[in-house]
Scaffold this motif. Structure first.
Motif, mmCIF file in Angstrom:
data_model
loop_
_atom_site.group_PDB
_atom_site.id
_atom_site.type_symbol
_atom_site.label_atom_id
_atom_site.label_comp_id
_atom_site.label_asym_id
_atom_site.label_seq_id
_atom_site.Cartn_x
_atom_site.Cartn_y
_atom_site.Cartn_z
ATOM 1 N N ASN A 108 -4.551 -0.705 -8.750
ATOM 2 C CA ASN A 108 -5.485 -1.795 -8.482
ATOM 3 C C ASN A 108 -5.427 -2.203 -7.013
ATOM 4 N N GLU A 110 -4.437 -4.745 -5.421
ATOM 5 C CA GLU A 110 -3.649 -5.975 -5.426
ATOM 6 C C GLU A 110 -2.775 -6.085 -4.187
ATOM 7 N N TYR A 111 -1.943 -5.103 -3.963
ATOM 8 C CA TYR A 111 -1.065 -5.122 -2.805
ATOM 9 C C TYR A 111 -0.583 -3.705 -2.519
ATOM 10 N N LYS A 143 0.726 -8.168 0.895
ATOM 11 C CA LYS A 143 -0.539 -8.734 0.453
ATOM 12 C C LYS A 143 -1.059 -9.587 1.601
#
Length: 218
Positions: A108, A110-111, A143
């Protein structure tokens, strides 16, 4: 900031001369007091070879050297290029004075994770989180900021050394049942300087009990 393009090659076409050239280019950039760190964009398939080579070629680092990549091209909606590059830049101005790889931690957006350049391997052909630490842990997660997860070498006052003399006369040999010792004899005849033998289990290869005993050649 500076942008340099030493060459454009598919990663499978790189050899030790290319690693030497990359190391020399990075060394010159790191010597510039106005540069906080270096980001290297690289094809994924053999990125971990280059990052490992540079981790040995650039000794006593005082600044970050960050490899990053894109598993999926920037013209695709699922591209990982943007997050990887932004995260790599954040790491390049961070406190980590090592050669590292920065890319997606999961599939994903996300980070990203920060992995040690000489303890990482590509483990999947298409997933965005294709790189995994081997016998190691991620140094950090990225992030909004760089969140440190394990020990690392911090920025420090040190004299950078360039040790970028490599040799291509080293072979990686994967042992398999029934392998003929002539495979090893060939590299000896060709005057290779070293062999890395990928064995099974605890290092098992065909020995004295086997018809194809490899021990004498080794």
């Amino acid at each position: 900031s500076k942008i340099e393009t030493p060459f454009m090659k598919a990663s499978e076409n790189l050899d030790s001369k290319d690693w030497s050239k990359i190391a020399e280019s990075v060394y010159k950039l790191l010597e510039d007091k106005n540069i906080s760190g270096v980001v290297i964009t690289h094809g994924t398939d053999f990125l971990h070879y280059s990052s490992a080579a540079l981790s040995f070629a650039l000794r006593d680092l005082s600044k970050p050297v960050v490899f990053t990549y894109s598993q999926r091209s920037s013209d695709r909606a699922s591209s990982d290029a943007k997050l990887n590059l932004i995260s790599a830049v954040k790491v390049a101005i961070s406190d980590i004075a090592e050669v590292v790889i920065v890319g997606h931690e999961n599939n994903n957006d996300e980070y990203c994770q920060v992995l040690r350049g000489n303890k990482t391997r590509k483990m999947h052909s298409s997933r965005r989180d294709c790189f995994r630490p081997i016998n190691s842990r991620a140094i950090a997660r990225v992030k909004d900021n760089v969140e440190f997860l394990s020990e690392y070498n911090p920025r420090r006052n040190s004299k950078l050394k360039l040790m970028n003399k490599f040799s291509d006369k080293v072979a990686l040999i994967k042992f398999y049942p029934g392998m003929d010792s002539k495979v090893i004899d060939f590299f000896i005849k060709e005057k290779y300087k070293g062999l890395v033998i990928e064995a099974s289990g605890l290092g098992h290869i065909a020995s004295s009990e086997a018809r194809n005993n490899l021990i004498p050649s080794i």
